[in-house]
Design an enzyme around this catalytic site. Structure first.
Site, PDB file in Angstrom:
ATOM      1  N   ARG A 230     -12.257  10.495   0.715  1.00 45.29           N
ATOM      2  CA  ARG A 230     -12.655  11.248  -0.427  1.00 45.29           C
ATOM      3  C   ARG A 230     -12.298  12.552  -0.676  1.00 45.29           C
ATOM      4  O   ARG A 230     -11.837  13.309  -1.367  1.00 45.29           O
ATOM      5  CB  ARG A 230     -14.406  11.130  -0.758  1.00 45.29           C
ATOM      6  CG  ARG A 230     -14.379   9.751  -1.434  1.00 45.29           C
ATOM      7  CD  ARG A 230     -16.218  10.117  -1.840  1.00 45.29           C
ATOM      8  NE  ARG A 230     -16.257   8.101  -1.049  1.00 45.29           N
ATOM      9  CZ  ARG A 230     -17.106   7.965  -1.655  1.00 45.29           C
ATOM     10  NH1 ARG A 230     -18.079   8.888  -3.000  1.00 45.29           N
ATOM     11  NH2 ARG A 230     -18.007   6.694  -1.872  1.00 45.29           N
ATOM     12  N   ASP A 358     -12.293  -5.235   1.660  1.00 44.11           N
ATOM     13  CA  ASP A 358     -10.916  -5.280   0.796  1.00 44.11           C
ATOM     14  C   ASP A 358     -10.314  -4.734   1.484  1.00 44.11           C
ATOM     15  O   ASP A 358      -8.600  -4.786   1.124  1.00 44.11           O
ATOM     16  CB  ASP A 358     -12.070  -4.605  -0.484  1.00 44.11           C
ATOM     17  CG  ASP A 358     -13.595  -3.353  -0.195  1.00 44.11           C
ATOM     18  OD1 ASP A 358     -12.853  -2.792   1.031  1.00 44.11           O
ATOM     19  OD2 ASP A 358     -13.706  -1.999  -0.936  1.00 44.11           O
TER      20      ASP A 358
HETATM   21  C1  DMJ Z   1     -14.054   3.911  -3.952  1.00 44.25           C
HETATM   22  O1  DMJ Z   1     -14.934   4.750  -2.757  1.00 44.25           O
HETATM   23  C2  DMJ Z   1     -12.803   3.213  -2.647  1.00 44.25           C
HETATM   24  O2  DMJ Z   1     -12.350   2.886  -3.617  1.00 44.25           O
HETATM   25  C3  DMJ Z   1     -13.831   2.244  -1.829  1.00 44.25           C
HETATM   26  O3  DMJ Z   1     -12.428   1.901  -1.034  1.00 44.25           O
HETATM   27  C4  DMJ Z   1     -14.674   1.515  -2.113  1.00 44.25           C
HETATM   28  N1  DMJ Z   1     -14.711   1.204  -3.580  1.00 44.25           N
HETATM   29  C5  DMJ Z   1     -15.499   2.665  -4.239  1.00 44.25           C
HETATM   30  C6  DMJ Z   1     -15.556   3.129  -5.809  1.00 44.25           C
HETATM   31  O4  DMJ Z   1     -15.983   1.737  -5.668  1.00 44.25           O
END
Ligand code: DMJ
Length: 591
Positions: A230, A358
């Site tokens: 972020r 993921d």
């Molecule tokens: C985000 O903060 C990022 O994409 C993270 O990798 C997982 N997903 C959240 C939002 O859903």
């Protein structure tokens, strides 16, 4: 030509019919008994039929037996051929049930969704690699839908500015602020979206806050991964777009402090870092780090090295990927926890492309692209993993055979037919891989999964997806269902993210229409006077509001919607940029 039976049939013409005529010869008797030509109204056909019967009767018994034998052989061969074809089709069908495409059918839906197949069958246009590296210029919205998204961003930013400026999050229902890492997260995370939208005032006030207020010296633990994607990611993107050295200086300071996370015995990062003291440690509840977290910092640390000329960041982060490459896996699939002391996975931990798993898969492909497709093991690991997904995680629901990605449960490794909304990043990643030369079945899987993700929205009266969707595998009336405990919606980006990838790569405008439906639902249910709020229950016609505006709503959801609604598909060109996990674009390098 049709004429009446009485006029035309030879038997009638001769004044005879089968009820009253006394036949002469045996042959005439046979002819009458077997005279199927009574249903034929044509002279020629009737007489040729009679000729055939006459000739047949003239054959010897032996000749007739030979003809019968030949007929029996022909019929037997035909029956055998047909039954083996039928068997092959069924074998293929059960193979296909694992993953391969079948026509998509609609589930029963509260609202009418826009149909998928017609949209998806458009040919895929593979994008062509280009070399030029000039920075994009952003001139603001050019379509009505983009204008609407810009208005949403301005509304969210205004509410945050009035009620939570400098705090991490706005609580838009109560008009309060909340802090997580105390890094002004909404400003930093949302700033490049303002830049891309051409919002100069918002960009300048956010930038000024970063100049004046963003410091990393507080004695406070932060999550290594969250701050990397972020804050570090955002600073690097803003530096790339503007070439303002201030952003790079902040990024170097932050990166330097985050390096403490790599100080474990194995080099696998700890989850938490104190930016002020530069001390890192495992979370209080566990010895383990999360696999997706330690493998989702490499794009950012590499870019920091490339931008600053200091290789230490890239070296530390790349070493993590290399170590994980060496570990045994289940056909490329990884358990979701890893021990930073030993460098080994937690055996039999959950395997998922949702929470905690993921972006391991996402960053394999994206790192390969970021480095100009020069690091082969990243591609190999990605390819193997996607095959593993097909083999172990991709299943079809009942009754309509929608493709979804389930999980392997901790301990037993039994299949669990649940899919996090987070997993909806996968269609976009698969499409990106296909656009860069990966197999056609990756794209087919992307198309089908994207449609399933769409249905997770369309299946609810709010036209919004829950956090987790469960699927039925056999004998059910509905393919999917939502448990109340999983029915919240945090305004997450993954589905609209995938829509944008698919739109840029294929040019198919149906993906824009799907995105517009979602945007309208966000406007209807999530918009409140001070911003946009997470929702408690998408199953309700009036979802309860949760009083939280996540930073990824500005950073990702609104950014992807803005890009999706552009007539120009290449505002952020995927030939030139790789997008980090928090939607911050970073430049692609030659190696
Ligand atoms: C985000 O903060 C990022 O994409 C993270 O990798 C997982 N997903 C959240 C939002 O859903």
């Amino acid at each position: 030509m049709k004429v009446s039976l009485a006029q035309s049939h030879p038997v009638y013409k001769e004044g005879r019919h089968h009820h009253g005529v006394t036949p002469g010869s045996m042959q005439e008797k046979w002819n009458l008994k077997h005279d199927t030509s009574i249903f034929i109204t044509d002279h020629t056909q009737a007489s040729s039929h009679r000729k055939f019967l006459r000739r047949w009767n003239q054959l010897s018994r032996l000749q007739r037996s030979i003809v019968y034998a030949v007929l029996v052989i022909i019929i037997t061969v035909l029956v055998l051929l047909y039954s083996s074809k039928f068997r092959d089709e069924n074998v293929n069908k059960s193979d296909k049930d694992k993953v391969d495409p079948e026509p998509v059918k609609n589930v029963s839906l509260v609202k009418e969704p826009i149909a998928a197949p017609a949209a998806i069958v458009q040919p895929v246009k593979t994008i062509i690699k280009s070399e030029h590296n000039e920075r994009p210029t952003f001139t603001g919205p050019t379509t009505e839908r983009q204008v609407a998204v810009v208005q949403s961003f301005k509304h969210a930013w205004k509410g945050y500015k009035e009620h939570a400026w400098g705090h991490d999050n706005l609580k838009p229902v109560s008009g309060m602020a909340s802090d997580w890492f105390s890094l002004g997260l909404t400003i930093v995370d949302g700033l490049d979206t303002a830049y891309i939208m051409g919002l100069k005032q918002e960009f300048e006030e956010g930038k000024q806050w970063i100049i004046d207020q963003l410091i990393f010296t507080k004695n406070k633990d932060v999550n290594f991964f969250e701050v990397t994607i972020r804050v570090l990611g955002a600073l690097l993107t803003n530096y790339h777009f503007t070439q303002d050295e201030m952003f790079l200086e902040k990024a170097k300071d932050l990166g330097d402090r985050l390096m403490a996370a790599f100080s474990s015995p194995s080099g696998i990062p700890y989850s938490d870092v104190n930016l002020g003291t530069r001390m890192a440690h495992a979370p209080e509840w566990s010895h383990y780090s999360t696999t997706a977290e330690v493998t989702t910092v490499q794009l950012e640390f590499r870019e920091l090295s490339r931008a600053s000329g200091n290789p230490v960041f890239e070296d530390a982060a790349s070493a993590v990927s290399e170590k994980i490459h060496q570990l045994p896996k289940k056909h490329g699939l990884v358990p979701i926890f890893i021990n930073p002391n030993t460098g080994h996975f937690l055996p039999h931990a959950t395997i998922t492309l949702g929470a905690r798993g993921d972006s391991y898969y996402e960053y394999l492909l994206k790192q390969w692209l970021q480095t100009g497709k020069t690091i082969n093991y990243l591609l190999d690991d990605y390819m193997t993993a996607i095959e593993g997904v097909r083999e172990f995680l991709a299943k079809r629901s009942s009754p309509n055979k929608h493709l979804f990605i389930g999980e392997l449960s901790a301990g037993s490794e039994s299949f669990n037919p649940k899919m996090d909304h987070l997993t909806c990043f996968l269609p976009g990643t698969l499409a990106l891989g296909h656009a860069n030369g990966l197999p056609d079945w990756h794209m087919k899987m992307a198309e089908e999964l994207l449609y399933t993700c769409y249905l997770t929205y369309a299946a609810h009266p709010s036209f919004l997806a829950p956090e987790i969707t469960h699927f039925n595998l056999a004998s059910a009336t509905d393919d999917m269902y939502t448990k109340t405990a999983d029915s919240h919606n945090l305004l997450r980006p993954e589905f609209v993210e995938s829509l944008w990838y698919m739109y840029q790569i294929t040019g198919n405008t149906t993906f824009q229409d799907w995105g517009w439906q979602i945007f309208q639902s966000l406007e209807k249910y999530a918009k409140v006077p001070n911003g946009y709020t997470s929702l408690a229950n998408v199953k309700s016609e009036k979802p309860l509001q949760r009083d939280m505006m996540e930073t990824f709503f500005l950073s990702e959801t609104l950014k992807y919607l803005y890009l999706l609604f552009s007539d120009d598909r290449y505002i952020i060109d995927l030939n030139k940029y790789v997008i980090n996990s928090e939607a911050h674009p970073l430049p692609i390098h030659k190696n």
